[in-house]
Write a protein that holds these residues in place. Sequence first.
Motif, PDB file in Angstrom:
ATOM      1  N   ARG A 196      32.512  44.992  43.845  1.00  0.00           N
ATOM      2  CA  ARG A 196      33.092  43.658  43.692  1.00  0.00           C
ATOM      3  C   ARG A 196      34.487  43.834  43.090  1.00  0.00           C
ATOM      4  N   VAL A 197      35.486  43.274  43.759  1.00  0.00           N
ATOM      5  CA  VAL A 197      36.885  43.452  43.348  1.00  0.00           C
ATOM      6  C   VAL A 197      37.526  42.086  43.156  1.00  0.00           C
ATOM      7  N   HIS A 198      38.256  41.917  42.050  1.00  0.00           N
ATOM      8  CA  HIS A 198      38.987  40.673  41.802  1.00  0.00           C
ATOM      9  C   HIS A 198      40.391  40.798  42.365  1.00  0.00           C
ATOM     10  N   LEU A 199      40.767  39.821  43.202  1.00  0.00           N
ATOM     11  CA  LEU A 199      42.129  39.753  43.733  1.00  0.00           C
ATOM     12  C   LEU A 199      42.905  38.751  42.886  1.00  0.00           C
ATOM     13  N   PRO A 200      43.934  39.188  42.168  1.00  0.00           N
ATOM     14  CA  PRO A 200      44.691  38.274  41.317  1.00  0.00           C
ATOM     15  C   PRO A 200      45.236  37.068  42.094  1.00  0.00           C
ATOM     16  N   ALA A 201      45.315  35.950  41.403  1.00  0.00           N
ATOM     17  CA  ALA A 201      45.740  34.679  41.998  1.00  0.00           C
ATOM     18  C   ALA A 201      47.240  34.648  42.286  1.00  0.00           C
ATOM     19  N   GLU A 202      47.623  33.590  42.925  1.00  0.00           N
ATOM     20  CA  GLU A 202      49.025  33.266  43.210  1.00  0.00           C
ATOM     21  C   GLU A 202      49.668  34.211  44.194  1.00  0.00           C
ATOM     22  N   SER A 203      48.858  34.805  45.056  1.00  0.00           N
ATOM     23  CA  SER A 203      49.380  35.655  46.111  1.00  0.00           C
ATOM     24  C   SER A 203      48.278  35.889  47.122  1.00  0.00           C
ATOM     25  N   THR A 204      48.662  36.383  48.279  1.00  0.00           N
ATOM     26  CA  THR A 204      47.680  36.903  49.221  1.00  0.00           C
ATOM     27  C   THR A 204      47.686  38.416  49.081  1.00  0.00           C
ATOM     28  N   TRP A 205      46.627  39.056  49.571  1.00  0.00           N
ATOM     29  CA  TRP A 205      46.481  40.500  49.485  1.00  0.00           C
ATOM     30  C   TRP A 205      46.108  41.024  50.862  1.00  0.00           C
ATOM     31  N   THR A 206      46.702  42.128  51.253  1.00  0.00           N
ATOM     32  CA  THR A 206      46.417  42.730  52.554  1.00  0.00           C
ATOM     33  C   THR A 206      45.604  43.994  52.349  1.00  0.00           C
ATOM     34  N   ASP A 207      44.414  44.030  52.962  1.00  0.00           N
ATOM     35  CA  ASP A 207      43.559  45.218  52.911  1.00  0.00           C
ATOM     36  C   ASP A 207      44.289  46.341  53.641  1.00  0.00           C
ATOM     37  N   LEU A 208      44.506  47.463  52.976  1.00  0.00           N
ATOM     38  CA  LEU A 208      45.294  48.552  53.555  1.00  0.00           C
ATOM     39  C   LEU A 208      44.565  49.301  54.660  1.00  0.00           C
ATOM     40  N   THR A 209      43.253  49.142  54.766  1.00  0.00           N
ATOM     41  CA  THR A 209      42.504  49.804  55.822  1.00  0.00           C
ATOM     42  C   THR A 209      42.405  48.933  57.066  1.00  0.00           C
ATOM     43  N   SER A 210      42.000  47.675  56.880  1.00  0.00           N
ATOM     44  CA  SER A 210      41.742  46.801  58.030  1.00  0.00           C
ATOM     45  C   SER A 210      42.931  45.937  58.425  1.00  0.00           C
ATOM     46  N   GLY A 211      43.875  45.717  57.505  1.00  0.00           N
ATOM     47  CA  GLY A 211      44.990  44.826  57.773  1.00  0.00           C
ATOM     48  C   GLY A 211      44.652  43.360  57.532  1.00  0.00           C
ATOM     49  N   GLU A 212      43.417  43.084  57.122  1.00  0.00           N
ATOM     50  CA  GLU A 212      42.986  41.713  56.871  1.00  0.00           C
ATOM     51  C   GLU A 212      43.750  41.131  55.684  1.00  0.00           C
ATOM     52  N   VAL A 213      44.225  39.890  55.826  1.00  0.00           N
ATOM     53  CA  VAL A 213      44.926  39.198  54.753  1.00  0.00           C
ATOM     54  C   VAL A 213      43.908  38.354  53.995  1.00  0.00           C
ATOM     55  N   LEU A 214      43.845  38.543  52.683  1.00  0.00           N
ATOM     56  CA  LEU A 214      42.858  37.877  51.838  1.00  0.00           C
ATOM     57  C   LEU A 214      43.546  36.993  50.813  1.00  0.00           C
ATOM     58  N   ALA A 215      42.969  35.834  50.542  1.00  0.00           N
ATOM     59  CA  ALA A 215      43.500  34.935  49.521  1.00  0.00           C
ATOM     60  C   ALA A 215      43.226  35.494  48.142  1.00  0.00           C
ATOM     61  N   GLY A 216      44.181  35.351  47.235  1.00  0.00           N
ATOM     62  CA  GLY A 216      43.998  35.791  45.858  1.00  0.00           C
ATOM     63  C   GLY A 216      43.247  34.757  45.040  1.00  0.00           C
ATOM     64  N   GLY A 217      42.960  35.099  43.790  1.00  0.00           N
ATOM     65  CA  GLY A 217      42.271  34.183  42.903  1.00  0.00           C
ATOM     66  C   GLY A 217      40.777  34.134  43.129  1.00  0.00           C
ATOM     67  N   ARG A 218      40.213  35.216  43.632  1.00  0.00           N
ATOM     68  CA  ARG A 218      38.770  35.247  43.886  1.00  0.00           C
ATOM     69  C   ARG A 218      38.262  36.683  43.859  1.00  0.00           C
TER      70      ARG A 218
END
Length: 59
Positions: free
Chosen positions: A20-42
């Motif tokens: 389980r990984v927390h993505l900091p808020a106020e930005s999107t995050w791109t998974d470096l393996t899949s290229g999937e863009v994930l919303a932050g703050g969750r």
Amino acid sequence: MYGSDLLVAPVLEPHATSRRVHLPAESTWTDLTSGEVLAGGRFVNVDAPRAGRARRGGG
């Protein structure tokens, strides 16, 4: 975090299949393996062994 734009969260528990990984808020995050863009703050569940490698920003 490694600097302000790179998130690294390795799997440290023996025999773990995900983390389980927390993505900091106020930005999107791109998974470096899949290229999937994930919303932050969750939290997201990421499969091992690639758990938790993402860069800030999408696309």
